[in-house]
Scaffold this motif. Structure first.
Motif, short mmCIF file in Angstrom:
data_model
loop_
_atom_site.label_atom_id
_atom_site.label_comp_id
_atom_site.label_asym_id
_atom_site.label_seq_id
_atom_site.Cartn_x
_atom_site.Cartn_y
_atom_site.Cartn_z
N LYS A 12 110.05 83.64 143.24
CA LYS A 12 109.93 83.10 141.88
C LYS A 12 110.62 81.74 141.79
O LYS A 12 110.11 80.81 141.16
N ALA A 13 111.79 81.64 142.42
CA ALA A 13 112.55 80.38 142.36
C ALA A 13 111.75 79.25 143.01
O ALA A 13 111.72 78.12 142.52
N ILE A 14 111.09 79.56 144.13
CA ILE A 14 110.26 78.55 144.81
C ILE A 14 109.10 78.17 143.90
O ILE A 14 108.81 76.98 143.70
N ILE B 62 108.36 74.38 142.24
CA ILE B 62 107.09 73.67 142.40
C ILE B 62 106.47 73.38 141.03
O ILE B 62 105.95 72.29 140.78
N LYS B 63 106.60 74.33 140.12
CA LYS B 63 106.10 74.13 138.77
C LYS B 63 106.78 72.92 138.12
O LYS B 63 106.12 72.06 137.52
N LEU B 64 108.09 72.85 138.27
CA LEU B 64 108.83 71.71 137.71
C LEU B 64 108.40 70.41 138.39
O LEU B 64 108.17 69.40 137.73
N GLY B 65 108.26 70.48 139.73
CA GLY B 65 107.81 69.29 140.46
C GLY B 65 106.46 68.81 139.95
O GLY B 65 106.26 67.61 139.72
N LEU B 66 105.55 69.74 139.73
CA LEU B 66 104.21 69.37 139.23
C LEU B 66 104.31 68.76 137.83
O LEU B 66 103.64 67.76 137.52
N LEU C 28 108.80 74.51 130.24
CA LEU C 28 108.34 75.35 131.35
C LEU C 28 108.96 76.73 131.29
O LEU C 28 108.47 77.67 131.92
N GLY C 29 110.08 76.84 130.59
CA GLY C 29 110.75 78.13 130.49
C GLY C 29 111.39 78.58 131.79
O GLY C 29 111.59 79.77 132.01
N ALA D 184 95.83 76.15 147.76
CA ALA D 184 95.36 77.11 146.76
C ALA D 184 96.53 77.65 145.93
O ALA D 184 96.44 77.79 144.71
N TYR D 185 97.64 77.92 146.61
CA TYR D 185 98.83 78.43 145.93
C TYR D 185 99.35 77.40 144.92
O TYR D 185 99.65 77.73 143.76
N VAL D 186 99.40 76.14 145.35
CA VAL D 186 99.88 75.07 144.47
C VAL D 186 98.93 74.90 143.28
O VAL D 186 99.36 74.74 142.13
N THR D 187 97.62 74.99 143.55
CA THR D 187 96.63 74.87 142.48
C THR D 187 96.81 75.99 141.45
O THR D 187 96.71 75.76 140.24
N GLU D 188 97.10 77.19 141.94
CA GLU D 188 97.32 78.32 141.03
C GLU D 188 98.52 78.05 140.11
O GLU D 188 98.48 78.34 138.91
N ILE D 189 99.58 77.49 140.69
CA ILE D 189 100.78 77.20 139.89
C ILE D 189 100.45 76.12 138.86
O ILE D 189 100.86 76.20 137.70
N LYS D 190 99.68 75.15 139.29
CA LYS D 190 99.31 74.05 138.39
C LYS D 190 98.59 74.59 137.14
O LYS D 190 98.77 74.09 136.04
N LYS D 191 97.79 75.63 137.38
CA LYS D 191 97.05 76.22 136.25
C LYS D 191 97.97 76.84 135.21
O LYS D 191 97.57 77.04 134.07
N THR D 192 99.17 77.20 135.63
CA THR D 192 100.09 77.86 134.69
C THR D 192 100.93 76.86 133.90
O THR D 192 101.73 77.25 133.05
#
Ligand code: ZN
Ligand code: MN
Length: 450
Positions: free
Chosen positions: A65-67, A71-75, A188-189, A295-303
């Motif tokens: 989750k931390a990773i 990445i979410k914050l980075g995006l 981002l919470g 694909a993993y990064v794209t999934e995070i981007k969607k959130t």
């Protein structure tokens, strides 16, 4: 420093790079399953295990989750995400660091090259990496003796470090930048980013150079662990003056670490900072490198939620709010969501359709009733609007009454004195005990006086 000529000050520019540490609000710690809640812990050293105490043989396992949140914050900060990354050991000794090293990221951080825009100029993000927090020292008296105790509840809490390029040129810009970063983190919470509790800690690296010089100064002063945007601003302002004064006297400011002193809005020297310390970084042999997929990064981007800048723009376009109103309403995501619930409620029924988004926004800005439900707020606005509504017949009666009494004002108005009309409107409103629409009353008066 008062005697320093403004002229001298104006020949220099401030150069600041920031390092910001943010504790992630994951439920467990970075490399073990201990509870991540150092502030809520009832007792010291309760949430600990062999891993976060650095006992021999313990093996760290990275928190997924931390990773993901890093990445979410980075995006959200517009960074490039590195698909190949790893954790490194950063060695140094301090009693709050049980293992004698901190697990951090050295040459392969998760995120690079982001950007935050401010009204006073863009600030590039150099990198965003993930590491672990340290324990906490507590100075106390035990049996009449001064002692220092260590609490490891915070040891190995996931910590994101954000490093900017030296693009900040004033205390004011630093404040704008930090407010925006803080806001994004909250949107981002991924962290409470509570400055008082130390969940977000700020370190400006400050130097000055003559305007027109292109190279970075040969020194920088780091002010450690500041916990307020205003203190960062004041520390930068103070350091800027101090450095210019030294340079004007022909001296080079010392490369050092300083601490902020709240009472005097100044800084004091803590230790001299020689060249970059040798932390003997090397890849943590207990943690295999991390390989991510597109694909993993794209999934995070969607959130990713809609971020403040887009929200402000949309609120202006969609709801016709002024930029000030939009900025105000979108300050916190919860506030923006609340506003939109109110708007959709108001637009949902014929009764309330005259309660415009602007009326709602202004009401939200002026009336802070956090517990009030959107429904209650719209009902209150509707009641207020209805109170203003007075039957046309009642207005006519009040106007007749006032016109019968105010012969002087009537004469004045007929002689072209416009303020007399406003006075009459006021008298009618008084008669109606504040109710009634001023525009309608004015029309009625004009009609009767013509
Ligand atoms: Zn643990
Ligand atoms: Mn760090």
């Amino acid at each position: 420093m008062e005697y320093m000529e403004k002229q001298d000050m104006n020949q220099y520019e401030t150069i600041v790079g920031m390092e910001i540490h943010v504790e992630l609000a994951t439920s467990s710690k970075m490399f073990c399953s201990c509870k991540n809640d150092p502030f809520g812990a009832p007792k010291p050293n309760m949430y600990t295990c062999p891993v976060c105490l650095g006992l021999p043989g313990a093996l760290p396992v990275p928190n997924k989750k931390a990773i993901e949140w890093t990445i979410k914050l980075g995006l959200a900060l517009g960074c490039e995400i590195q698909l190949y990354s790893k954790f490194d050991r950063k060695h140094y000794f301090y009693p709050d660091l049980a293992k004698g090293y901190q697990i951090s990221q050295y040459d392969l951080p998760f995120c690079r090259n982001g950007l935050i825009t401010t009204e006073l100029g863009d600030v590039r993000i150099h990198r965003v990496h993930l590491e672990e927090d340290t324990g906490k020292l507590q100075h106390a008296m035990v049996d009449g003796k001064k002692v220092t105790l260590v609490d490891f509840n915070r040891s190995s809490v996931p910590l994101v470090e954000i490093v900017t390029e030296p693009d900040i040129h004033s205390g004011e810009q630093a404040k704008l930048f930090l407010k925006k970063l803080h806001q994004i983190v909250r949107y981002l919470g991924v962290s409470s980013a509570d400055m008082e509790k130390g969940s977000m800690r700020l370190e400006p690296n400050i130097s000055v150079r003559k305007i027109g010089e292109r190279e970075l100064p040969k020194y920088k002063v780091e002010v450690k662990n500041i916990n307020s945007f205003n203190f960062v601003k004041r520390a930068i302002d103070f350091e800027t003056k101090r450095h210019i004064e030294l340079l004007e006297a022909g001296q080079m400011p010392k490369q050092e670490t300083r601490g902020y002193v709240e009472g005097t809005s100044s800084t004091v020297s803590q230790r001299s900072k020689e060249e970059a310390a040798d932390y003997r970084y090397f890849p943590d042999p207990d943690i295999p490198p991390i390989r991510l997929t597109e694909a993993y990064v794209t999934e995070i981007k969607k959130t990713l939620p809609e971020l403040p800048d887009s929200k402000i723009e949309r609120f202006m376009k969609e709801y016709g709010l002024s930029s000030d109103e939009a900025v105000h309403i979108t300050d916190e995501k919860t506030g923006a969501d609340y506003f939109e619930s109110c708007v959709s409620l108001a637009q949902g029924s014929f009764e309330t359709q005259n309660i415009t988004p602007t009326i709602i926004a202004r009401n939200l800005i002026n009336v802070h009733e956090e517990e009030m439900s959107p429904k209650k707020r719209i009902d209150a606005l509707l009641a207020k609007a209805q109170e203003k509504n007075v039957d046309a017949g009642v207005i006519t009666v009040a106007v007749t009454l006032v016109l019968g009494q105010q012969t002087k004002a009537i004469a004045d108005y007929k002689h072209g004195k416009l303020s007399a009309l406003m006075f009459l409107v006021g008298m009618v409103k008084k008669e109606l005990k504040g109710k009634g629409d001023a525009g309608i009353i004015e029309q009625e008066l004009k009609k009767r006086l013509s």
